[in-house]
Design a protein around this motif. Structure first.
Motif, mmCIF file in Angstrom:
data_model
loop_
_atom_site.group_PDB
_atom_site.id
_atom_site.type_symbol
_atom_site.label_atom_id
_atom_site.label_comp_id
_atom_site.label_asym_id
_atom_site.label_seq_id
_atom_site.Cartn_x
_atom_site.Cartn_y
_atom_site.Cartn_z
ATOM 1 N N ALA A 1 0.833 -1.204 0.000
ATOM 2 C CA ALA A 1 0.000 0.000 0.000
ATOM 3 C C ALA A 1 0.871 1.259 0.000
ATOM 4 C CB ALA A 1 -0.935 -0.005 1.200
ATOM 5 N N ALA A 2 1.927 1.247 0.806
ATOM 6 C CA ALA A 2 2.838 2.393 0.838
ATOM 7 C C ALA A 2 3.576 2.532 -0.495
ATOM 8 C CB ALA A 2 3.841 2.230 1.978
ATOM 9 N N VAL A 3 3.944 1.386 -1.102
ATOM 10 C CA VAL A 3 4.617 1.429 -2.402
ATOM 11 C C VAL A 3 3.684 2.005 -3.460
ATOM 12 C CG1 VAL A 3 5.660 0.037 -4.233
ATOM 13 C CG2 VAL A 3 6.185 -0.465 -1.853
ATOM 14 N N HIS A 4 2.413 1.598 -3.450
ATOM 15 C CA HIS A 4 1.449 2.145 -4.414
ATOM 16 C C HIS A 4 1.376 3.661 -4.320
ATOM 17 C CE1 HIS A 4 -0.956 -1.900 -4.359
ATOM 18 N NE2 HIS A 4 0.229 -2.008 -4.925
ATOM 19 N N GLY B 1 4.089 11.154 -10.970
ATOM 20 C CA GLY B 1 3.359 12.368 -11.319
ATOM 21 C C GLY B 1 1.870 12.290 -11.152
ATOM 22 N N GLY B 2 1.389 11.490 -10.198
ATOM 23 C CA GLY B 2 -0.052 11.418 -9.998
ATOM 24 C C GLY B 2 -0.431 11.288 -8.558
ATOM 25 N N ASP B 3 -1.410 12.023 -8.098
ATOM 26 C CA ASP B 3 -2.038 11.835 -6.804
ATOM 27 C C ASP B 3 -3.122 10.798 -6.994
ATOM 28 O OD1 ASP B 3 -3.540 11.892 -4.526
ATOM 29 O OD2 ASP B 3 -3.792 14.069 -4.474
ATOM 30 N N GLU B 4 -2.974 9.645 -6.317
ATOM 31 C CA GLU B 4 -3.880 8.555 -6.629
ATOM 32 C C GLU B 4 -5.337 8.864 -6.323
ATOM 33 O OE1 GLU B 4 -2.374 7.755 -2.500
ATOM 34 O OE2 GLU B 4 -1.556 8.420 -4.399
ATOM 35 N N GLU B 5 -5.611 9.927 -5.569
ATOM 36 C CA GLU B 5 -6.996 10.261 -5.303
ATOM 37 C C GLU B 5 -7.641 10.991 -6.476
ATOM 38 O OE1 GLU B 5 -8.719 9.310 -2.783
ATOM 39 O OE2 GLU B 5 -7.079 8.364 -1.731
ATOM 40 N N THR B 6 -6.810 11.565 -7.353
ATOM 41 C CA THR B 6 -7.388 12.366 -8.431
ATOM 42 C C THR B 6 -6.900 11.973 -9.804
ATOM 43 O OG1 THR B 6 -5.631 14.018 -8.201
ATOM 44 C CG2 THR B 6 -7.614 14.357 -6.900
ATOM 45 N N LYS B 7 -5.793 11.226 -9.891
ATOM 46 C CA LYS B 7 -5.225 10.867 -11.184
ATOM 47 C C LYS B 7 -5.582 9.439 -11.558
ATOM 48 C CE LYS B 7 -2.687 14.684 -11.611
ATOM 49 N NZ LYS B 7 -2.750 15.630 -12.698
ATOM 50 N N GLY B 8 -5.492 9.142 -12.837
ATOM 51 C CA GLY B 8 -5.590 7.778 -13.304
ATOM 52 C C GLY B 8 -6.993 7.232 -13.320
ATOM 53 N N GLN C 1 -7.851 3.303 -7.374
ATOM 54 C CA GLN C 1 -7.283 4.534 -6.850
ATOM 55 C C GLN C 1 -8.040 5.015 -5.624
ATOM 56 O OE1 GLN C 1 -4.514 5.356 -7.778
ATOM 57 N NE2 GLN C 1 -4.214 4.718 -9.889
ATOM 58 N N ALA C 2 -9.348 4.842 -5.623
ATOM 59 C CA ALA C 2 -10.153 5.254 -4.474
ATOM 60 C C ALA C 2 -9.812 4.450 -3.233
ATOM 61 C CB ALA C 2 -11.641 5.103 -4.806
ATOM 62 N N LEU C 3 -9.278 3.253 -3.405
ATOM 63 C CA LEU C 3 -8.914 2.396 -2.287
ATOM 64 C C LEU C 3 -7.426 2.463 -1.959
ATOM 65 C CD1 LEU C 3 -11.161 -0.720 -2.994
ATOM 66 C CD2 LEU C 3 -11.567 1.187 -1.423
ATOM 67 N N GLY C 4 -6.778 3.525 -2.380
ATOM 68 C CA GLY C 4 -5.390 3.749 -1.976
ATOM 69 C C GLY C 4 -4.353 3.312 -2.975
ATOM 70 N N VAL D 1 -10.681 -7.568 -4.186
ATOM 71 C CA VAL D 1 -10.299 -8.689 -3.325
ATOM 72 C C VAL D 1 -9.331 -8.156 -2.270
ATOM 73 C CG1 VAL D 1 -9.325 -11.006 -3.204
ATOM 74 C CG2 VAL D 1 -10.565 -10.286 -5.253
ATOM 75 N N LEU D 2 -9.711 -8.253 -1.013
ATOM 76 C CA LEU D 2 -8.966 -7.660 0.090
ATOM 77 C C LEU D 2 -8.185 -8.726 0.836
ATOM 78 C CD1 LEU D 2 -11.966 -5.535 1.366
ATOM 79 C CD2 LEU D 2 -10.044 -4.665 0.014
ATOM 80 N N ALA D 3 -6.852 -8.597 0.830
ATOM 81 C CA ALA D 3 -5.985 -9.518 1.559
ATOM 82 C C ALA D 3 -5.537 -8.877 2.874
ATOM 83 C CB ALA D 3 -4.780 -9.904 0.698
ATOM 84 N N SER D 4 -4.702 -9.591 3.610
ATOM 85 C CA SER D 4 -4.286 -9.108 4.929
ATOM 86 C C SER D 4 -3.411 -7.868 4.858
ATOM 87 C CB SER D 4 -3.543 -10.218 5.678
ATOM 88 O OG SER D 4 -2.419 -10.658 4.932
ATOM 89 N N ASP D 5 -2.892 -7.537 3.658
ATOM 90 C CA ASP D 5 -2.043 -6.352 3.524
ATOM 91 C C ASP D 5 -2.845 -5.067 3.350
ATOM 92 O OD1 ASP D 5 -3.019 -6.896 0.966
ATOM 93 O OD2 ASP D 5 -1.211 -6.147 -0.027
ATOM 94 N N TYR D 6 -4.166 -5.160 3.225
ATOM 95 C CA TYR D 6 -4.963 -3.975 2.894
ATOM 96 C C TYR D 6 -4.919 -2.952 4.024
ATOM 97 C CZ TYR D 6 -8.733 -0.916 1.489
ATOM 98 O OH TYR D 6 -9.458 0.199 1.136
ATOM 99 N N SER D 7 -4.621 -1.695 3.668
ATOM 100 C CA SER D 7 -4.543 -0.623 4.662
ATOM 101 C C SER D 7 -5.179 0.663 4.152
ATOM 102 C CB SER D 7 -3.077 -0.360 5.048
ATOM 103 O OG SER D 7 -2.311 -0.019 3.906
ATOM 104 N N GLY D 8 -6.059 0.539 3.135
ATOM 105 C CA GLY D 8 -6.709 1.710 2.571
ATOM 106 C C GLY D 8 -8.006 2.053 3.268
ATOM 107 N N PRO D 9 -8.832 2.887 2.652
ATOM 108 C CA PRO D 9 -10.105 3.302 3.235
ATOM 109 C C PRO D 9 -10.964 2.111 3.654
ATOM 110 C CG PRO D 9 -9.620 4.613 1.301
ATOM 111 C CD PRO D 9 -8.592 3.521 1.343
#
Length: 489
Positions: free
Chosen positions: A337-340, A348-355, A423-426, A444-452
């Motif tokens: 999640a931190a790498v994403h 060059g993108g804020d994942e909340e608004t880009k892509g 992107q909405a999920l981090g 699909v949410l695994a144990s590494d999920y740390s987003g919203p």
């Protein structure tokens, strides 16, 4: 010489081939367009790697791989003289590890490029194999697939071809899952390519903060600025021991070397020298492998205005450089999640608004599945999506088998609606799943999920590593400017 850091690596010295592949596209721009077709036709091509290939996110994303190989790009064994020059020996394991892994992103307007390095020992989910070092994805998958094919009676030659393809596919998927970026194209170079391309430009200037004498890699250099030939440069960038920050410092060496090599390839001394250009052409043709769907000539036209200073080099954040597995294996621990988030910002993108391709959330419906073992996670994430304006369908536990890392599944990795959900999920990776209907989206949410929607969904990620078990000071971004080589450890 810097203090020892002996625990890091086992086995022989690494084979770091980054510089060769990083300048492929840039080098041939100087050949003249009438020569490019001839050069491209000499490059080994491979297909069916599971690539995105559609540049749907506004950029060309290239996976560049340096592979420890005792053959050239066409499968021909290196000569004994070449092996001696490389200090490589006759290693039966050669060609199984991808010791250099870089994701380079070039916007479709060709105005800039960002290369993101991935430490070779990053501990990630490898499709079909589970958790392992990312540099083993290629080789371990190949060995497993090859044995299965041979057991079925497939000829050795065909088993070699199919298993090599499977190894490359596994690496592509592993990188996409870790970074959240869909790979469009693939470039690979073998051990010899590094030396040939370096010598083709007349050697490359580097600068060291301190003198080094490290026999495993053959690195024996004084402090200060100096010009290295191909064999020397291979030692310079493959040194693993006696560096203050271990693999991070080794990656910094790769990056400053790449930056300087790019600068020298683009210099007038190379671009106006027929002999240098011929050497570059020969080196590329003998040592580089590309995916078959890459229209290199069109890509080179796109890059005509790319300047050396527009190439920036970054390294993904790590949680722990000195991590250990339950089996006692030394690894580099990373938080996907931190790498994403880091990669999204670096390219060059804020994942909340880009892509998101301008997708309106209310037009998107996603199923949400919990594969984490954390009760209620799917429902919480579904609520988080609804709060952002998305619609949700099925919300349930996942029964599709073990999943080590969170992801968004769609019929195509370039699906704009799936990317908007991701992107909405981090910044989750979007992966294509065979048989999934067009337009269907599954989270699909695994144990590494740390987003919203997770307990860690509101956390602030510390990319510097200062809050981790082993502090990892970040290296500053490096560009291919014109101010000479940056001095490094």
């Amino acid at each position: 010489m810097n203090g020892p850091r002996r625990r890091w690596w086992s086995g022989g010295p690494g084979r770091i081939l980054t510089a060769a592949i990083s300048v492929l596209a840039l080098a041939v721009t100087g050949l003249g367009w009438h020569s490019v077709d001839q050069l491209v036709s000499s490059i080994e091509r491979i297909g069916n790697l599971g690539l995105g290939g559609d540049n749907a996110d506004g950029a060309t994303d290239i996976l560049m791989v340096g592979i420890d190989s005792r053959t050239d790009a066409h499968g021909n064994s290196l000569t004994q003289d070449e092996l001696a020059m490389l200090h490589a020996g006759d290693d039966g394991e050669g060609g199984l590890n991808t010791d250099t892994i870089i994701l380079i992103r070039v916007p479709n307007n060709g105005s800039s490029a960002t290369a993101v390095s991935i430490p070779r020992d990053s501990y990630v989910d490898i499709p079909g194999l589970g958790m392992g070092k990312i540099n083993s994805a290629y080789g371990a998958t190949k060995i497993t697939a090859q044995q299965k094919l041979l057991d079925k009676g497939v000829s050795p030659a065909e088993a070699e071809r199919q298993s090599t393809q499977a190894g490359r596919q596994a690496l592509v998927k592993s990188v996409a899952a870790l970074t959240g970026i869909t790979v469009d194209h693939y470039a690979e170079v073998g051990l010899l390519g590094f030396v040939l391309l370096t010598d083709a430009v007349g050697g490359v200037d580097v600068c060291l903060n301190n003198a080094v004498d490290e026999p495993l890699s053959g690195a024996d250099f004084p402090a200060g600025k100096q010009k290295l030939d191909g064999a020397q440069a291979l030692s310079f960038v493959r040194q693993r021991h006696d560096l203050p920050r271990g693999d991070i410092d080794r990656i910094v060496r790769q990056q400053v070397y790449m930056a300087q090599l790019v600068h020298q390839v683009l210099s007038a001394k190379v671009l106006t020298s027929p002999s240098r250009l011929n050497e570059l052409s020969s080196a590329v043709g003998r040592t580089v492998v590309l995916d078959e769907n890459w229209d290199v000539v069109s890509f080179l036209h796109q890059l005509q205005d790319l300047s050396g200073g527009a190439v920036k080099f970054e390294t993904i954040p790590v949680k722990d450089l000195n991590g250990w597995t339950d089996n006692g294996e030394s690894v580099v621990r990373v938080d996907p999640a931190a790498v994403h988030k880091f990669v999204a910002a670096a390219v060059g993108g804020d994942e909340e608004t880009k892509g998101d391709g301008g997708i309106e959330p209310s037009t998107v419906s996603a199923d949400v599945y919990n594969a984490s073992g954390t009760g209620g996670l799917a429902a919480q994430v579904a609520q988080a999506l609804a709060a952002k304006g998305f619609r949700t369908g099925t919300v349930d536990n996942w029964i599709g088998g073990p999943v080590q890392s969170s992801r968004v599944l769609a019929a195509s990795g370039g699906d704009a609606k799936a990317r908007a959900v991701a992107q909405a999920l981090g910044g989750l990776p979007v992966m294509a799943q065979a048989g999934l209907p067009e337009g269907a989206i599954r989270v699909v949410l695994a144990s590494d999920y740390s987003g919203p929607g997770s307990a860690k969904g509101s956390a602030t990620f510390d990319f510097s590593g200062t809050a981790t078990a082993t502090p990892v000071p970040p290296a500053p971004p490096i560009d291919a400017g014109t101010n000479g080589p940056k001095c490094v450890n």
